[in-house]
Enzyme design. Structure first.
Site, PDB file in Angstrom:
ATOM      1  N   ASN A  71       0.813  -1.375  -0.177  1.00  0.00           N
ATOM      2  CA  ASN A  71       0.125   0.125  -0.054  1.00  0.00           C
ATOM      3  C   ASN A  71       0.880   1.381   0.033  1.00  0.00           C
ATOM      4  O   ASN A  71       2.044   1.217   0.496  1.00  0.00           O
ATOM      5  CB  ASN A  71      -1.037  -0.028   1.172  1.00  0.00           C
ATOM      6  CG  ASN A  71      -0.255   0.656   2.617  1.00  0.00           C
ATOM      7  OD1 ASN A  71      -0.556   1.957   2.481  1.00  0.00           O
ATOM      8  ND2 ASN A  71       0.270   0.128   3.277  1.00  0.00           N
ATOM      9  N   CYS A 136       6.003   6.326   8.522  1.00  0.00           N
ATOM     10  CA  CYS A 136       5.283   5.902   7.313  1.00  0.00           C
ATOM     11  C   CYS A 136       6.233   6.045   6.282  1.00  0.00           C
ATOM     12  O   CYS A 136       6.939   7.182   6.137  1.00  0.00           O
ATOM     13  CB  CYS A 136       4.146   7.116   7.012  1.00  0.00           C
ATOM     14  SG  CYS A 136       3.420   6.927   5.662  1.00  0.00           S
ATOM     15  N   GLY A 223       1.226  -7.678   6.087  1.00  0.00           N
ATOM     16  CA  GLY A 223       0.916  -9.045   5.851  1.00  0.00           C
ATOM     17  C   GLY A 223       1.663 -10.182   6.271  1.00  0.00           C
ATOM     18  O   GLY A 223       3.008  -9.846   6.583  1.00  0.00           O
TER      19      GLY A 223
END
Lengths: 311, 265
Positions: A71, A136, A223
């Site tokens: 992402n 981030c 993930g």
């Protein structure tokens, strides 16, 4: 078979179980965060919030790869003023349910003054703790550029601690040569806990068109693929600092939660697993971990925190 | 599993109205899409946006209204150009098992998911009445196709240039007063759908509405398109029943821009 208590704490912050919602997933709206709590989470971390509204990167912002999600959302958020409404709605929803659920306000900023200001504004909304997003990986000028510099991390944390009374958690990037060193800097700045890890820098290219798949070209990987990276980070940090660690990265089942705990995590955050197992995943993971502990005669989750370091 | 855009060639482009173009392409995933499901269409280097599936099969299609940057760029594409496809996503419309009398209400580009829903309903032996509205005659998407179908077809336009002058909901109210409908399926402007849902509740007819929201991930993770008590339009929807929508404070009132900020509809 005895019953195992799943209660845990991050310093003074008591949690009914170790599973929190990670920042960036289902936390733009109060309705979704309440649904996550109903799905069994002990609390939610908000989207990372700044002073002004930010639309984020162009789509595609998230795709599924072989063993995880890639992402580059780009820190979308409505700005603290608008987001305060979502927080108020969340809190009244929790009050109406009569349950104990924590809300951790994530903030980002460009420097220590920004962070201190945002921490103050976020504290005013009534959250239970703060998470500083110094990690981030794909929003220019924010996040990881601060989180890879131990001096900046120390400065930011200490400025925030000077501005607010709330517990302050610092979310770390794995995209550094020594994450434990950054964790140590956060501890020296006065952090109450560290959160490890944020996403791993990554990219995917569509070979038919030759274009990067993400609108932002590059992004962060989450993930199952990153779980071993997160476990290693928590393990290394545990040896370096005395403050609690919140483990995050690729937790999709009870065994993953326990693995992070044995590496040294007092609690965990879960995000991408919502994609694989949907919203009830929080309660399911806690239940799976609880059964595992009970089958092996443990009486509490807390007993196994840091276990790997003691054997 | 992976779920990244599958790049495919545009096989055919049809100008449907001055603002709508249909793009046909081959994609094994979309071939089995249910009516009311959507896909994410990727224009490399530009953007990726959700689009209702207009036709699903050996060759599938989307119909795109020229509205913003990405749809304008899509309208500039030619046959042979490439687009990326993810999906199908979402729940889609579910038709009744027993032969039923169905009322469908389409407003503007909302005709896109209604087209395959009408076709599937007719194949399954249901009777269909369609109320179809738009601003003016030129924008009555698929009107010729609907006219060729064995359905009750009521057209209406805001300016009276075709069919009745007025709103789909005015026609719906009259038809529902005569009774006999077993279910309502609707897609169109949300303010229209809110009235349709209210009519369905009033006449005790189960109503299903397909919602549109700004979407990012398309797979139920990012929270961009969530409404009410955490209902994700991309994953839990886009089709919701009237009773559920009755509990959603956002419905017909506000949506969210890319930042998550609420904006009034």
């Amino acid at each position: 078979m005895s019953l195992a208590s799943m209660k845990t704490s991050i310093g003074k912050t008591e949690l009914v179980n170790p599973a929190l919602l990670a920042s960036g997933i289902l936390d733009e709206t109060a309705g979704s965060m309440l649904r996550v709590i109903d799905g069994g989470a002990a609390g939610c971390v908000t989207k990372s919030i700044g002073r002004e509204a930010r639309g984020g990167h162009p789509n595609p912002t998230m795709v599924e790869l072989q063993c995880g999600l890639l992402n580059a959302m780009g820190l979308p958020n409505p700005g603290i003023e608008s987001y305060a409404e979502e927080i108020a709605e969340f809190k009244s929803g929790i009050a109406a349910r009569g349950i104990d659920a924590k809300l951790i306000g994530s903030v980002y900023g460009g420097d220590e003054k920004d962070f201190a200001m945002m921490a103050g504004l976020m504290a005013n909304t009534g959250v239970d703790a703060l998470e500083l997003n110094v990690s981030c990986p794909h929003a220019r000028g924010y996040g990881a550029q601060i989180g890879s510099d131990p001096d900046m991390v120390r400065k930011v944390v200490s400025a925030v601690k000077g501005a607010v009374k709330l517990p302050v958690f610092v979310k770390l990037t794995p995209n550094v040569s020594n994450v434990a060193l950054i964790a140590k800097a956060a501890e020296e700045g006065g952090a109450d806990a560290v959160v490890a890890i944020n996403t791993v820098k990554a990219m995917a290219i569509d070979i038919e068109s030759g274009h990067p798949v993400l609108g932002n070209k590059v992004g962060g990987y989450s993930g199952p693929a990153i779980k071993p990276i997160g476990v290693r980070a928590v393990y290394d940090i545990y040896k370096e600092v005395n403050i609690p660690i919140i483990g995050v990265g690729g937790i999709t089942k009870g065994q993953d939660l326990l693995e992070y705990a044995m590496a040294g995590a007092s609690a965990v955050q879960i995000g991408s697993a919502v994609y694989y197992r949907d919203v009830p995943v929080f309660g399911e993971i806690v239940k799976e971990a609880k059964s595992w502990l009970e089958e092996r005669g443990f009486s509490s989750f807390k007993e196994i925190v840091g276990r790997t370091h003691d054997i | 599993m992976t779920d990244t855009p599958r790049v495919t060639e545009i096989l055919e482009i049809v100008s449907e109205t001055p603002s709508h173009k249909t793009f046909r392409f081959r994609d094994a995933g979309i071939a089995t899409a249910k009516p009311g499901q959507f896909l994410m269409v990727w224009l490399p280097g530009v953007d990726e946006i959700p689009m209702g599936v207009a036709e699903a099969g050996e060759v599938s299609a989307i119909t795109v209204e020229k509205l913003g940057d990405c749809t304008t760029k899509l309208h500039e594409l030619n046959v042979g150009d490439k687009i990326g496809i993810r999906g199908p996503y979402g729940n889609g419309f579910s038709l009744p098992k027993e032969s039923s009398n169905l009322l469908m209400i389409a407003g503007g580009t909302g005709a896109v998911p209604i087209l395959p829903t009408v076709e599937r309903a007719l194949e399954a032996g249901h009777s269909v009445t369609l109320i179809h509205g738009s601003r003016c005659e030129d924008l009555l998407l698929y009107a010729e196709r609907f006219e060729r179908m064995d359905i009750g077809y009521h057209k209406c336009t805001d300016d009276g240039s075709c069919g009745m002058k007025g709103f789909t909901t005015d026609v719906a109210e009259k038809l529902l007063d005569t009774g006999g409908y077993d279910a309502i399926y609707t897609c169109g402007p949300e303010v229209m759908m809110k009235k349709v849902v209210a009519l369905g509740l009033k006449h005790d007819v189960p109503t299903y509405a397909s919602l549109e929201r700004y979407m990012k991930c398309g797979v139920g993770v990012c929270d961009q398109c969530s409404i009410g008590a955490g209902l994700r339009v991309c994953k839990d929807g886009p089709v919701f029943d009237g009773e559920t929508l009755g509990q959603v404070a956002d419905f017909g009132i506000f949506k969210r821009e890319a930042s998550g900020k609420r904006i009034n509809l």
